[in-house]
Design a protein around this motif. Sequence first.
Motif, PDB file in Angstrom:
ATOM      1  N   LEU A 221       0.814  -1.220   0.000  1.00 29.44           N
ATOM      2  CA  LEU A 221       0.000   0.000   0.000  1.00 29.44           C
ATOM      3  C   LEU A 221       0.850   1.274   0.000  1.00 29.44           C
ATOM      4  CD1 LEU A 221      -2.827  -1.039   2.483  1.00 29.44           C
ATOM      5  CD2 LEU A 221      -3.116  -0.503   0.067  1.00 29.44           C
ATOM      6  N   ILE A 222       2.124   1.165   0.394  1.00 34.33           N
ATOM      7  CA  ILE A 222       2.974   2.358   0.539  1.00 34.33           C
ATOM      8  C   ILE A 222       3.103   3.137  -0.779  1.00 34.33           C
ATOM      9  CG2 ILE A 222       5.272   3.207   1.198  1.00 34.33           C
ATOM     10  CD1 ILE A 222       3.524   2.226   3.596  1.00 34.33           C
ATOM     11  N   PRO A 223       3.497   2.478  -1.905  1.00 38.07           N
ATOM     12  CA  PRO A 223       3.611   3.240  -3.160  1.00 38.07           C
ATOM     13  C   PRO A 223       2.278   3.813  -3.638  1.00 38.07           C
ATOM     14  CG  PRO A 223       4.002   0.876  -3.540  1.00 38.07           C
ATOM     15  CD  PRO A 223       3.942   1.080  -2.063  1.00 38.07           C
ATOM     16  N   ILE A 224       1.175   3.118  -3.354  1.00 41.26           N
ATOM     17  CA  ILE A 224      -0.155   3.607  -3.764  1.00 41.26           C
ATOM     18  C   ILE A 224      -0.472   4.902  -3.008  1.00 41.26           C
ATOM     19  CG2 ILE A 224      -2.647   3.092  -3.789  1.00 41.26           C
ATOM     20  CD1 ILE A 224      -1.914   0.096  -4.019  1.00 41.26           C
ATOM     21  N   LEU A 225      -0.252   4.874  -1.693  1.00 43.41           N
ATOM     22  CA  LEU A 225      -0.525   6.057  -0.868  1.00 43.41           C
ATOM     23  C   LEU A 225       0.377   7.225  -1.263  1.00 43.41           C
ATOM     24  CD1 LEU A 225      -0.904   4.127   2.499  1.00 43.41           C
ATOM     25  CD2 LEU A 225      -2.685   5.609   1.546  1.00 43.41           C
ATOM     26  N   GLU A 226       1.649   6.939  -1.510  1.00 39.16           N
ATOM     27  CA  GLU A 226       2.591   8.006  -1.890  1.00 39.16           C
ATOM     28  C   GLU A 226       2.174   8.659  -3.201  1.00 39.16           C
ATOM     29  OE1 GLU A 226       6.678   6.479   0.323  1.00 39.16           O
ATOM     30  OE2 GLU A 226       6.299   5.853  -1.739  1.00 39.16           O
ATOM     31  N   GLU A 227       1.728   7.828  -4.126  1.00 36.76           N
ATOM     32  CA  GLU A 227       1.326   8.351  -5.453  1.00 36.76           C
ATOM     33  C   GLU A 227       0.003   9.109  -5.359  1.00 36.76           C
ATOM     34  OE1 GLU A 227       1.017   9.312  -9.371  1.00 36.76           O
ATOM     35  OE2 GLU A 227       2.812   8.605  -8.321  1.00 36.76           O
ATOM     36  N   GLU A 228      -0.979   8.520  -4.704  1.00 34.20           N
ATOM     37  CA  GLU A 228      -2.330   9.096  -4.695  1.00 34.20           C
ATOM     38  C   GLU A 228      -2.430  10.374  -3.853  1.00 34.20           C
ATOM     39  OE1 GLU A 228      -5.000   8.264  -6.494  1.00 34.20           O
ATOM     40  OE2 GLU A 228      -3.837   6.691  -7.500  1.00 34.20           O
ATOM     41  N   LEU A 229      -1.518  10.532  -2.886  1.00 32.37           N
ATOM     42  CA  LEU A 229      -1.620  11.691  -1.983  1.00 32.37           C
ATOM     43  C   LEU A 229      -0.436  12.649  -2.130  1.00 32.37           C
ATOM     44  CD1 LEU A 229      -2.894   9.645   1.108  1.00 32.37           C
ATOM     45  CD2 LEU A 229      -4.278  11.105  -0.364  1.00 32.37           C
ATOM     46  N   LYS A 230       0.262  12.543  -3.259  1.00 29.78           N
ATOM     47  CA  LYS A 230       1.490  13.348  -3.427  1.00 29.78           C
ATOM     48  C   LYS A 230       1.216  14.849  -3.513  1.00 29.78           C
ATOM     49  CE  LYS A 230       1.616  12.668  -8.425  1.00 29.78           C
ATOM     50  NZ  LYS A 230       2.130  11.830  -9.491  1.00 29.78           N
ATOM     51  N   GLU A 231      -0.028  15.227  -3.846  1.00 31.47           N
ATOM     52  CA  GLU A 231      -0.336  16.669  -3.967  1.00 31.47           C
ATOM     53  C   GLU A 231      -0.413  17.367  -2.599  1.00 31.47           C
ATOM     54  OE1 GLU A 231      -5.077  16.809  -4.631  1.00 31.47           O
ATOM     55  OE2 GLU A 231      -4.092  14.933  -5.189  1.00 31.47           O
ATOM     56  N   PHE A 232      -0.484  16.591  -1.527  1.00 31.43           N
ATOM     57  CA  PHE A 232      -0.656  17.198  -0.195  1.00 31.43           C
ATOM     58  C   PHE A 232       0.688  17.368   0.511  1.00 31.43           C
ATOM     59  CE2 PHE A 232      -4.754  15.195  -1.066  1.00 31.43           C
ATOM     60  CZ  PHE A 232      -5.645  16.198  -0.706  1.00 31.43           C
ATOM     61  N   ASP A 233       1.007  18.605   0.874  1.00 31.13           N
ATOM     62  CA  ASP A 233       2.276  18.796   1.576  1.00 31.13           C
ATOM     63  C   ASP A 233       2.125  18.673   3.096  1.00 31.13           C
ATOM     64  OD1 ASP A 233       0.947  21.128   2.110  1.00 31.13           O
ATOM     65  OD2 ASP A 233       2.345  22.452   1.056  1.00 31.13           O
ATOM     66  N   ASN A 234       0.885  18.413   3.557  1.00 30.61           N
ATOM     67  CA  ASN A 234       0.663  18.216   5.007  1.00 30.61           C
ATOM     68  C   ASN A 234       0.491  16.728   5.350  1.00 30.61           C
ATOM     69  OD1 ASN A 234      -1.795  18.172   3.643  1.00 30.61           O
ATOM     70  ND2 ASN A 234      -2.975  18.992   5.359  1.00 30.61           N
ATOM     71  N   PHE A 235       1.043  15.869   4.457  1.00 32.74           N
ATOM     72  CA  PHE A 235       0.891  14.419   4.623  1.00 32.74           C
ATOM     73  C   PHE A 235       2.238  13.765   4.917  1.00 32.74           C
ATOM     74  CE2 PHE A 235       0.692  10.155   2.337  1.00 32.74           C
ATOM     75  CZ  PHE A 235      -0.013   9.509   3.345  1.00 32.74           C
ATOM     76  N   GLN A 236       2.219  12.877   5.930  1.00 33.31           N
ATOM     77  CA  GLN A 236       3.420  12.077   6.215  1.00 33.31           C
ATOM     78  C   GLN A 236       2.992  10.628   6.363  1.00 33.31           C
ATOM     79  OE1 GLN A 236       5.474  13.149   9.860  1.00 33.31           O
ATOM     80  NE2 GLN A 236       6.802  11.365   9.753  1.00 33.31           N
TER      81      GLN A 236
END
Length: 279
Positions: A77-92
């Motif tokens: 799930l890690i690459p999916i989450l990184e790709e799908e939420l890359k527009e958010f700079d408040n995400f870790q």
Amino acid sequence: MEGFSTKDIVKKYGFKFTKSLGQNFLIDDTVLMDIVEGAKVNKEDLVIEIGPGVGTLTRELLKKAKRVVSIELDSDLIPILEEELKEFDNFQLIHKDALKVDFNEIIGEEKSVKVVANLPYYVTTPIIAKLLTGNYKFDSLTIMIQKEVAERIAAAPDTKEYGALSILVQYYCDTEIIRKVSPSSFIPQPKVESIVIKLRRLLEPRVKVQDEKLYFTISRDAFNMRRKTLWNALKPLKLEKEKLEQGFADAGIDPKRRGETLSLQEFANLTNSIHKLME
């Protein structure tokens, strides 16, 4: 929420569900919104999300919160989450087992912290216990769990649902059931109904006890043997007969009662009187 459905993302990446991880992803947008609303997320909040799945709920949290830190165990799930939420700079994103995370490291100096979780059912109780007993400074935990577990958490004394988990959670929190969730709200569909429940952390524990460890030991022993009287259930404490009798007398509790009839305050009274005799 258009164009970002759980089903679409699962299909897009050809994601395969891992049965051993107990994965069930939410596909009902109304439930997602009710979780965000129920958690009362706002721009002051650090939100710690446990079990983000493919990030559908994460996206809604990111729109409302100051910052979202999601903890995910499944490497796929890690690459999916990184790709799908890359527009958010408040995400870790933290790739780790939530049971091994030091939440205080994530919380740092943040003043307003809310935890949101959609957990595999087999880790529900250990995660709740870790969060409540670990001295972590968060305001609330809004969590999707199996209906029976939610009913046990919110149960009142003298009901069949009331038990050690009720005592643990109600000692630290106020409980509020947000909504029921049917199996059809997930892929794959679980066999059980779910409930979204909010646990609001109390500033001070609900009752005053001299020894928390003893309090939870006594309540656990009392419920481990539901059919037994408190007198028999508390034999593992290995107290001399006279002292145990004295403990019950000082607390004003009949030793013939069963554990499920005691309120949190009565368990506290019994703990404090036994603690005094053990010193």
